[in-house]
Design an enzyme around this catalytic site. Structure first.
Site, PDB file in Angstrom:
ATOM      1  CB  SER A   1     -12.807  19.353  -5.987  1.00 22.09           C
ATOM      2  OG  SER A   1     -12.632  20.456  -5.145  1.00 22.09           O
TER       3      SER A   1
ATOM      4  CE1 TYR B   1      -6.244  26.400  -5.855  1.00 18.69           C
ATOM      5  CE2 TYR B   1      -6.176  24.510  -7.302  1.00 18.69           C
ATOM      6  CZ  TYR B   1      -6.600  25.087  -6.137  1.00 18.69           C
ATOM      7  OH  TYR B   1      -7.369  24.371  -5.263  1.00 18.69           O
TER       8      TYR B   1
ATOM      9  CE  LYS C   1      -9.145  26.890  -7.142  1.00 13.68           C
ATOM     10  NZ  LYS C   1      -9.577  27.238  -5.805  1.00 13.68           N
TER      11      LYS C   1
ATOM     12  CB  SER D   1      -7.145  28.169  -2.248  1.00  9.90           C
ATOM     13  OG  SER D   1      -8.167  27.906  -3.171  1.00  9.90           O
TER      14      SER D   1
ATOM     15  N   GLY E   1     -11.199  31.269  -2.992  1.00  9.06           N
ATOM     16  CA  GLY E   1     -10.991  29.827  -2.886  1.00  9.06           C
ATOM     17  C   GLY E   1     -11.721  29.177  -1.716  1.00  9.06           C
TER      18      GLY E   1
ATOM     19  CD  GLU F   1     -14.343  26.194   4.486  1.00 10.26           C
ATOM     20  OE1 GLU F   1     -13.878  26.843   3.518  1.00 10.26           O
ATOM     21  OE2 GLU F   1     -14.052  25.022   4.706  1.00 10.26           O
TER      22      GLU F   1
ATOM     23  N   GLY G   1     -14.843  23.840  -3.847  1.00 12.56           N
ATOM     24  CA  GLY G   1     -15.006  22.392  -3.808  1.00 12.56           C
ATOM     25  C   GLY G   1     -16.350  21.935  -3.285  1.00 12.56           C
TER      26      GLY G   1
END
Ligand code: NAY
Length: 301
Positions: free
Chosen positions: A50, A139, A167, A169, A192, A195, A211
């Site tokens: 982001s 990440y 992290k 995602s 991450g 939604e 983000g």
């Protein structure tokens, strides 16, 4: 004893703040930092996806982090994403981040070439060695990085005492359980994908880095509070609102970050646009962006 509590909460992925001519803005970076502190977030995740880090020079990334730290140091947790696509530049950013006193550094794996696990481990350990007194967060974002964190690689990385967690995602929510199972509460796993924030938290994520948090922090903070209070119905209700807003924001011509920055601007916080090749908003987007802004304010009210 390591303090992992400082990572357990809502940590917005920080947006790149530009002047109107597209250069990095020190002033706007400080303003966004202060804005998020005022919203009571746990911390910020600087220069990640982001933050448009892949479109910035090392010098720009240093400038951004310096200006975040001017405002945030000692007030909230700061995690600096330092990965560049080569080891030496990433080490330079890691050492710089440590010199500023960040809480943690983070790194994606090297992108483009799909390297074997042992080369990825070497890359991460080399970066960590440039910031020997700073926590390190992996990440994992396979859909963009092109390589997924495997459990054997994660276990290998945990031999480095600076590595505190992931992290995550990746899209399967059960990946969070898989990582959490390795080291339990002696580690930190972040959700991450925004939604699935409440699903990630329910299956074991300690907190989230996201983000879309910065454009609607109140909603993620409220969902997190509802979960902590055991009020699953309320958490689900808020998550539904969040998801409808994200889908609506994604339906514009402009990139998601461009849309969120425009909403912040409408709300009085101008942090500029996005950097090419990300798509900027176009006039035809404006009615939809206005609708998204209204959806956010109605959901918060
Ligand atoms: C970062 O590094 O900026 C992030 O942590 C952002 C994570 C985001 N994923 C991507 C691919 O950008 O928060 C998500 C994402 O913006 C959100 O789920 C909306 O799709």
């Amino acid at each position: 004893m390591r303090d992992l509590e400082k990572y357990r909460g809502i940590i917005p992925a920080f947006y790149a703040c530009y002047e109107d001519d597209g250069s990095v803005s020190a002033e706007r970076t400080q303003a966004l930092t202060q804005h998020l502190i005022d919203k009571n977030v746990k911390g910020v995740y600087v220069c990640g996806s982001s933050g448009e880090c892949i479109y910035q020079s090392k010098e720009e990334r240093k400038l951004i982090l310096e200006n975040v730290m001017k405002i945030a140091k000692g007030k909230i947790t700061v995690i600096a994403h330092v990965a560049c696509n080569n080891t030496a530049d990433s080490q330079e950013l890691a050492a710089h981040a440590e010199s500023l006193g960040v809480d943690a550094i983070a790194s994606i794996p090297p992108i483009y070439f799909h390297l074997p696990d042992h080369a990825i481990a070497q890359y991460w350990n080399d970066i960590s060695s440039a910031a020997p007194n700073t926590d390190f967060i992996i990440y994992n974002i396979p859909q963009l990085a092109g390589v997924a964190l495997s459990i054997p690689l994660y276990k290998e990385m945990l031999k480095n005492p600076n590595v505190i967690g992931v992290k995550n995602s990746s899209m399967p929510v059960q990946d969070i359980q898989m990582f959490k199972d390795v080291k339990g509460d002696d580690s930190v796993v972040f959700n991450g994908p925004d939604e699935q924030f409440i699903s990630g938290r329910l299956i074991g994520a300690d907190g989230g880095i996201g983000g879309t948090y910065a454009v609607m922090p109140e909603l993620f903070l409220a969902a997190d509070e509802a979960l902590k209070a055991g009020n699953i119905a309320r958490a689900k209700e808020i998550q539904y609102k969040i998801d409808r807003i994200i889908y609506a924001m994604c339906s514009c011509h402009g990139n998601l970050y461009a849309v969120m920055k425009e909403i912040l601007k409408m709300n009085g916080l101008n942090i500029g646009g996005v950097r090419k090749p990300l798509a900027s908003i176009i006039p035809e987007d404006m009615p939809q962006i206005e609708k998204c802004r209204e959806m956010i304010s109605t959901a918060i009210a």
